[in-house]
Design a protein around this motif. Structure first.
Motif, PDB file in Angstrom:
ATOM      1  N   LEU A 160       0.830  -1.201   0.000  1.00  0.00           N
ATOM      2  CA  LEU A 160       0.000   0.000   0.000  1.00  0.00           C
ATOM      3  C   LEU A 160       0.871   1.261   0.000  1.00  0.00           C
ATOM      4  CD1 LEU A 160      -2.874   1.074   0.019  1.00  0.00           C
ATOM      5  CD2 LEU A 160      -2.910   0.815   2.507  1.00  0.00           C
ATOM      6  N   LEU A 161       2.090   1.138   0.477  1.00  0.00           N
ATOM      7  CA  LEU A 161       3.048   2.244   0.404  1.00  0.00           C
ATOM      8  C   LEU A 161       3.829   2.220  -0.910  1.00  0.00           C
ATOM      9  CD1 LEU A 161       4.496   2.161   4.038  1.00  0.00           C
ATOM     10  CD2 LEU A 161       2.726   3.663   3.137  1.00  0.00           C
ATOM     11  N   LEU A 162       4.259   1.055  -1.313  1.00  0.00           N
ATOM     12  CA  LEU A 162       5.122   0.959  -2.489  1.00  0.00           C
ATOM     13  C   LEU A 162       4.399   1.266  -3.791  1.00  0.00           C
ATOM     14  CD1 LEU A 162       7.224  -2.209  -1.607  1.00  0.00           C
ATOM     15  CD2 LEU A 162       8.050   0.145  -1.752  1.00  0.00           C
ATOM     16  N   THR A 163       3.135   0.879  -3.908  1.00  0.00           N
ATOM     17  CA  THR A 163       2.444   1.059  -5.185  1.00  0.00           C
ATOM     18  C   THR A 163       2.392   2.522  -5.626  1.00  0.00           C
ATOM     19  OG1 THR A 163       1.128  -0.939  -4.769  1.00  0.00           O
ATOM     20  CG2 THR A 163       0.340   0.540  -6.486  1.00  0.00           C
ATOM     21  N   PRO A 164       1.944   3.462  -4.782  1.00  0.00           N
ATOM     22  CA  PRO A 164       1.970   4.858  -5.229  1.00  0.00           C
ATOM     23  C   PRO A 164       3.382   5.407  -5.399  1.00  0.00           C
ATOM     24  CG  PRO A 164       1.268   4.724  -2.943  1.00  0.00           C
ATOM     25  CD  PRO A 164       1.292   3.327  -3.468  1.00  0.00           C
ATOM     26  N   LEU A 165       4.339   4.897  -4.618  1.00  0.00           N
ATOM     27  CA  LEU A 165       5.720   5.348  -4.790  1.00  0.00           C
ATOM     28  C   LEU A 165       6.259   4.933  -6.159  1.00  0.00           C
ATOM     29  CD1 LEU A 165       7.244   4.592  -1.258  1.00  0.00           C
ATOM     30  CD2 LEU A 165       6.809   6.853  -2.244  1.00  0.00           C
ATOM     31  N   VAL A 166       5.981   3.695  -6.563  1.00  0.00           N
ATOM     32  CA  VAL A 166       6.410   3.236  -7.883  1.00  0.00           C
ATOM     33  C   VAL A 166       5.728   4.059  -8.971  1.00  0.00           C
ATOM     34  CG1 VAL A 166       6.340   1.289  -9.500  1.00  0.00           C
ATOM     35  CG2 VAL A 166       6.975   0.911  -7.112  1.00  0.00           C
ATOM     36  N   ARG A 167       4.454   4.337  -8.771  1.00  0.00           N
ATOM     37  CA  ARG A 167       3.706   5.153  -9.743  1.00  0.00           C
ATOM     38  C   ARG A 167       4.340   6.549  -9.860  1.00  0.00           C
ATOM     39  NH1 ARG A 167       1.176   7.818 -12.847  1.00  0.00           N
ATOM     40  NH2 ARG A 167      -1.022   7.678 -13.456  1.00  0.00           N
ATOM     41  N   ALA A 168       4.726   7.132  -8.720  1.00  0.00           N
ATOM     42  CA  ALA A 168       5.344   8.458  -8.734  1.00  0.00           C
ATOM     43  C   ALA A 168       6.720   8.428  -9.386  1.00  0.00           C
ATOM     44  CB  ALA A 168       5.458   8.993  -7.310  1.00  0.00           C
ATOM     45  N   ALA A 169       7.434   7.317  -9.241  1.00  0.00           N
ATOM     46  CA  ALA A 169       8.799   7.217  -9.765  1.00  0.00           C
ATOM     47  C   ALA A 169       8.849   7.283 -11.283  1.00  0.00           C
ATOM     48  CB  ALA A 169       9.459   5.928  -9.275  1.00  0.00           C
ATOM     49  N   ARG A 170       7.710   7.113 -11.945  1.00  0.00           N
ATOM     50  CA  ARG A 170       7.662   7.285 -13.401  1.00  0.00           C
ATOM     51  C   ARG A 170       8.058   8.710 -13.777  1.00  0.00           C
ATOM     52  NH1 ARG A 170       3.144   7.488 -15.812  1.00  0.00           N
ATOM     53  NH2 ARG A 170       3.671   6.379 -17.737  1.00  0.00           N
ATOM     54  N   LYS A 171       7.756   9.648 -12.882  1.00  0.00           N
ATOM     55  CA  LYS A 171       8.031  11.059 -13.152  1.00  0.00           C
ATOM     56  C   LYS A 171       9.188  11.554 -12.303  1.00  0.00           C
ATOM     57  CE  LYS A 171       5.777  15.612 -13.145  1.00  0.00           C
ATOM     58  NZ  LYS A 171       4.520  16.362 -12.854  1.00  0.00           N
ATOM     59  N   ASP A 172       9.013  11.528 -10.983  1.00  0.00           N
ATOM     60  CA  ASP A 172      10.045  12.013 -10.074  1.00  0.00           C
ATOM     61  C   ASP A 172       9.666  11.571  -8.667  1.00  0.00           C
ATOM     62  OD1 ASP A 172      12.153  13.476  -8.908  1.00  0.00           O
ATOM     63  OD2 ASP A 172      10.807  15.146  -8.520  1.00  0.00           O
ATOM     64  N   LEU A 173      10.550  10.825  -8.026  1.00  0.00           N
ATOM     65  CA  LEU A 173      10.225  10.311  -6.693  1.00  0.00           C
ATOM     66  C   LEU A 173      10.551  11.374  -5.647  1.00  0.00           C
ATOM     67  CD1 LEU A 173       9.052   8.010  -5.131  1.00  0.00           C
ATOM     68  CD2 LEU A 173      11.305   6.938  -5.038  1.00  0.00           C
ATOM     69  N   SER A 174       9.727  12.407  -5.628  1.00  0.00           N
ATOM     70  CA  SER A 174       9.825  13.484  -4.644  1.00  0.00           C
ATOM     71  C   SER A 174       8.510  13.555  -3.889  1.00  0.00           C
ATOM     72  CB  SER A 174      10.090  14.819  -5.334  1.00  0.00           C
ATOM     73  OG  SER A 174       8.992  15.160  -6.169  1.00  0.00           O
ATOM     74  N   GLN A 175       8.523  14.187  -2.731  1.00  0.00           N
ATOM     75  CA  GLN A 175       7.287  14.266  -1.952  1.00  0.00           C
ATOM     76  C   GLN A 175       6.166  15.001  -2.693  1.00  0.00           C
ATOM     77  OE1 GLN A 175       9.328  15.158   2.094  1.00  0.00           O
ATOM     78  NE2 GLN A 175       7.379  14.183   2.601  1.00  0.00           N
ATOM     79  N   PRO A 176       6.430  16.113  -3.381  1.00  0.00           N
ATOM     80  CA  PRO A 176       5.335  16.769  -4.099  1.00  0.00           C
ATOM     81  C   PRO A 176       4.699  15.874  -5.162  1.00  0.00           C
ATOM     82  CG  PRO A 176       7.153  18.293  -3.830  1.00  0.00           C
ATOM     83  CD  PRO A 176       7.655  16.950  -3.400  1.00  0.00           C
ATOM     84  N   VAL A 177       5.508  15.110  -5.881  1.00  0.00           N
ATOM     85  CA  VAL A 177       4.948  14.227  -6.910  1.00  0.00           C
ATOM     86  C   VAL A 177       4.179  13.080  -6.261  1.00  0.00           C
ATOM     87  CG1 VAL A 177       5.499  12.651  -8.806  1.00  0.00           C
ATOM     88  CG2 VAL A 177       6.687  14.839  -8.613  1.00  0.00           C
ATOM     89  N   VAL A 178       4.709  12.527  -5.193  1.00  0.00           N
ATOM     90  CA  VAL A 178       3.995  11.463  -4.480  1.00  0.00           C
ATOM     91  C   VAL A 178       2.643  11.983  -3.987  1.00  0.00           C
ATOM     92  CG1 VAL A 178       4.006   9.973  -2.439  1.00  0.00           C
ATOM     93  CG2 VAL A 178       6.086  10.225  -3.808  1.00  0.00           C
ATOM     94  N   GLU A 179       2.637  13.179  -3.427  1.00  0.00           N
ATOM     95  CA  GLU A 179       1.384  13.751  -2.929  1.00  0.00           C
ATOM     96  C   GLU A 179       0.373  13.928  -4.054  1.00  0.00           C
ATOM     97  OE1 GLU A 179       2.716  17.280  -1.022  1.00  0.00           O
ATOM     98  OE2 GLU A 179       3.282  16.269   0.845  1.00  0.00           O
ATOM     99  N   SER A 180       0.823  14.312  -5.226  1.00  0.00           N
ATOM    100  CA  SER A 180      -0.113  14.474  -6.345  1.00  0.00           C
ATOM    101  C   SER A 180      -0.685  13.136  -6.775  1.00  0.00           C
ATOM    102  CB  SER A 180       0.585  15.165  -7.521  1.00  0.00           C
ATOM    103  OG  SER A 180       1.539  14.320  -8.134  1.00  0.00           O
ATOM    104  N   VAL A 181       0.130  12.079  -6.748  1.00  0.00           N
ATOM    105  CA  VAL A 181      -0.370  10.737  -7.079  1.00  0.00           C
ATOM    106  C   VAL A 181      -1.454  10.316  -6.091  1.00  0.00           C
ATOM    107  CG1 VAL A 181       0.244   8.279  -7.138  1.00  0.00           C
ATOM    108  CG2 VAL A 181       1.722   9.963  -8.261  1.00  0.00           C
ATOM    109  N   LEU A 182      -1.224  10.571  -4.824  1.00  0.00           N
ATOM    110  CA  LEU A 182      -2.184  10.187  -3.792  1.00  0.00           C
ATOM    111  C   LEU A 182      -3.487  10.967  -3.928  1.00  0.00           C
ATOM    112  CD1 LEU A 182       0.253  10.174  -0.732  1.00  0.00           C
ATOM    113  CD2 LEU A 182      -0.380   8.230  -2.167  1.00  0.00           C
ATOM    114  N   GLU A 183      -3.358  12.263  -4.125  1.00  0.00           N
ATOM    115  CA  GLU A 183      -4.548  13.125  -4.180  1.00  0.00           C
ATOM    116  C   GLU A 183      -5.370  12.913  -5.442  1.00  0.00           C
ATOM    117  OE1 GLU A 183      -2.828  16.952  -3.649  1.00  0.00           O
ATOM    118  OE2 GLU A 183      -2.396  16.636  -1.512  1.00  0.00           O
TER     119      GLU A 183
END
Length: 285
Positions: free
Chosen positions: A86-109
């Motif tokens: 549940l943690l890794l899936t959105p992180l992997v999704r964010a890593a397509r673009k940039d594994l930074s907190q702002p990008v991770v937050e946009s994936v979640l939201e």
């Protein structure tokens, strides 16, 4: 050496997490639980491949997560890595673009009601320990699996909304609503730690356990026991016991296994931190 993909790094993170030792109360390469063994985690990690690849390819978080859980569950031990996925899936999704907190937050939201529905369906693949929900949330008890989807749709709840409603009380969900604050902090600690990746994983696990009571322990055994475990971990961490009195940490680890006290949420955050550190090139395997 060819670079690994984010999906591959996620599976490496799962393997490093379970192989790190000692991790008090958890399965590691030296310790099994009565019904959950080290080899179950290895097989579970293999099973996550397609779901994590889906996330890396840009699939919706919920669909990728459900597929990863379905594959993870195809071994004889039951739930090995639900929270970590549940943690890794959105992180992997964010890593397509940039594994930074702002990008991770946009994936979640940007998650949707459909993502929430797939999250609920994932509970049909494996038995996950959860607490009884408040009375007004009974129709959304995750143990109902797909039967709760009509209520989700009626209320228009996205997966991010579901995570928000799970805080406090679930520190995997808390990562979702804090932009993976502890996971990124764990990655920084992994980068700064000494030793092999497995030694670093064990050290960072202990540091995380020392700073915050594990919510899985609190659910299963009560908040007092969870706090006591954190206090004891803090004593060991403050005295640098992993280096200066390794046997004390080993004894603590054995004791928690014997008592059936499993800080699984702390292990989930450790796995997320390992993934971030691998993606950022801060640890090498």
């Amino acid at each position: 050496m060819p670079a690994r993909t984010p999906a591959q790094n996620a599976r490496v993170a799962l393997l490093l997490e379970v192989a790190g030792t000692p991790k008090p109360g958890n399965v590691d390469r030296h310790r099994d639980l009565p019904d959950l063994r080290f080899d179950h985690f290895l097989a579970g990690t293999v099973g996550t491949e397609r779901g994590l690849e889906m996330a890396a390819e840009g699939a919706a978080v919920g669909a990728a997560f459900e597929r990863a859980v379905e594959g993870m569950a195809a071994q004889g031990g039951g739930n090995t890595q639900f929270g970590a996925l549940l943690l890794l899936t959105p992180l992997v999704r964010a890593a397509r673009k940039d594994l930074s907190q702002p990008v991770v937050e946009s994936v979640l939201e940007e998650t949707t009601v459909a993502d929430a529905a797939n999250f609920y369906r994932a509970f049909e693949h494996v038995d996950v320990f959860v607490s009884d929900p408040p009375e007004d949330m009974a129709p959304l008890d995750v143990r109902r699996g797909g039967d709760a989807v009509p209520t989700l749709e009626e209320r228009g709840l996205t997966l991010f909304d579901v995570m928000e409603r799970s805080v406090p009380g679930d520190d995997v969900a808390r990562e979702w609503v804090t932009g993976f604050e502890r996971s990124f902090r764990a990655a920084k600690r992994l980068a700064e730690a000494d030793g092999t990746p497995l030694e670093r994983a064990a050290a960072v696990f202990l540091s995380l356990l020392a700073e915050r009571p594990d919510t899985l322990v609190a659910k299963r055994h009560g908040e007092d026991i969870a706090q006591n475990i954190t206090d004891r971990a803090a004593e060991l961490h403050d005295t640098n016991a992993l280096e200066d009195d390794h046997e004390a940490v080993e004894t603590f680890a054995d004791e928690l296994v014997e008592r059936g006290v499993n800080p699984g949420t702390t292990a989930d955050v450790t796995a997320a931190g390992l993934f971030i550190a691998l993606e950022h090139g801060e640890i090498e395997v």
